[in-house]
Design a protein around this motif. Structure first.
Motif, PDB file in Angstrom:
ATOM      1  N   LYS A  25       0.831  -1.208   0.000  1.00 46.12           N
ATOM      2  CA  LYS A  25       0.000   0.000   0.000  1.00 46.12           C
ATOM      3  C   LYS A  25       0.868   1.261   0.000  1.00 46.12           C
ATOM      4  N   ARG A  26       1.911   1.273   0.830  1.00 48.92           N
ATOM      5  CA  ARG A  26       2.784   2.450   0.881  1.00 48.92           C
ATOM      6  C   ARG A  26       3.532   2.644  -0.433  1.00 48.92           C
ATOM      7  N   GLU A  29       1.065   3.968  -3.007  1.00 45.58           N
ATOM      8  CA  GLU A  29       0.771   5.391  -2.822  1.00 45.58           C
ATOM      9  C   GLU A  29       1.898   6.260  -3.368  1.00 45.58           C
ATOM     10  N   ALA A  32       1.826   6.083  -7.199  1.00 45.71           N
ATOM     11  CA  ALA A  32       0.664   6.810  -7.744  1.00 45.71           C
ATOM     12  C   ALA A  32       0.964   8.282  -7.951  1.00 45.71           C
ATOM     13  N   THR A  33       1.890   8.834  -7.153  1.00 51.54           N
ATOM     14  CA  THR A  33       2.225  10.248  -7.339  1.00 51.54           C
ATOM     15  C   THR A  33       2.913  10.493  -8.671  1.00 51.54           C
ATOM     16  N   THR A  37       0.641   2.452 -11.203  1.00 52.18           N
ATOM     17  CA  THR A  37      -0.124   1.543 -10.347  1.00 52.18           C
ATOM     18  C   THR A  37       0.710   0.306 -10.044  1.00 52.18           C
ATOM     19  N   ARG A 279       7.899  10.747  -3.124  1.00 55.55           N
ATOM     20  CA  ARG A 279       7.830  11.255  -4.499  1.00 55.55           C
ATOM     21  C   ARG A 279       9.169  11.116  -5.227  1.00 55.55           C
TER      22      ARG A 279
END
Length: 289
Positions: A25-26, A29, A32-33, A37, A279
């Motif tokens: 999940k981390r 995330e 995704a930035t 996916t 990021r």
């Protein structure tokens, strides 16, 4: 969204079932930035064929946990992925040699400072007893050369029987008491550039800094004096095309930084401590795409 494959543990192994989804999940995330996916797929599903991976623009082995308990299968998988031309980063060849800590000896030959180390096959009590005298110390650490998460790593005091010793190739080092007082420092690199630094500490009385042993970490605003130089020397000595690297080090009692490990397979990135939630990692991945 660009789909990126992320290798995950063997689904038949329950040891990690409660942990890896949170890590995925981390990572998801963070990716995704950058418009990507994360698509999970067990590494054990791709040992004999890389066909299921070559359709992805990139494969990240970041949750390929458990390889140290099935090392022959892991090495077979790395050879399969390399032969298939799987678009994997870090490269399969790196995933192979980095899974055996004997690489530390090769880095030491290139001038990288590591703890004094004895390399042995199948440690015995006699090996441990001899190491105390060789190092001139009353405490040592015995580690498997193929390991993960301090698996079967022992801290022994002089005169203490060696119970639960690693099987097969191993290494013996003098114990660094600074691990308890100062902890271990990790420098995270993405795309060859320093992203962030964390300091990991064990709980009182413990020497293992991993979370499963109660260890914790804090972010540091910048690398401690001398730490970045050792990390950059290590990466230069490795000389590989790396998407990511976590360089773990600790100081000896004289204050000299020593390389403990160069984690190039499935390191914890400590993304909660990373600038902008990871990021920089996503940007490094996007650049490779």
């Amino acid at each position: 969204m660009t789909e990126i494959a992320v290798l995950t543990p063997d689904p038949s192994d329950p040891s990690y079932a409660g942990e890896w989804p949170g890590v995925l999940k981390r990572l998801g995330e963070a990716l995704a930035t950058g418009g990507m996916t994360a698509v999970p797929t067990p590494w054990t599903d791709h040992i004999d064929s890389g066909e299921g991976l070559i359709g992805f623009p990139l494969v990240l082995p970041l949750i390929a946990w458990g390889y140290h308990r099935a090392h022959a299968r892991w090495m077979q998988a790395c050879a399969t992925w390399e032969a298939a031309g799987a678009p994997m980063l870090n490269p399969p060849s790196v995933l192979g040699w980095n899974s055996d800590k004997s690489y530390l000896g090769r880095l030491a030959e290139q001038g990288v400072a590591i703890p004094d180390t004895v390399w042995i096959d199948g440690p015995t009590q006699a090996d441990a007893d001899a190491a105390f005298d060789r190092f001139g110390t009353d405490r040592i650490v015995v580690k498997p050369r193929v390991s993960g998460g301090a698996y079967r790593t022992l801290r022994l005091s002089r005169g203490e029987p060696m119970v639960g010793a690693p099987e097969g190739p191993a290494m013996i080092q003098p114990y660094l008491p600074t691990i308890e007082s100062e902890g271990e420092t990790s420098l995270l690199f993405f795309g060859g550039k320093l992203s962030h630094v964390v300091e990991k500490r064990p709980v009182p009385g413990e020497f293992r800094v991993q979370i499963q042993y109660g260890g914790g970490h804090v972010a540091l605003p910048e690398p401690p004096a001398g730490a970045l130089a050792l990390a950059e020397q290590t990466l230069a000595a490795i000389g590989e095309d790396l998407l990511y690297a976590r360089i773990d080090m600790a100081r000896d009692e004289s204050g000299r930084w020593l390389l403990m490990e160069a984690e190039l397979i499935e390191p914890d990135f400590y993304l909660g401590s990373a600038p902008e939630g990871g990021r920089r990692f996503a940007a490094a991945v996007r650049t490779r795409l």
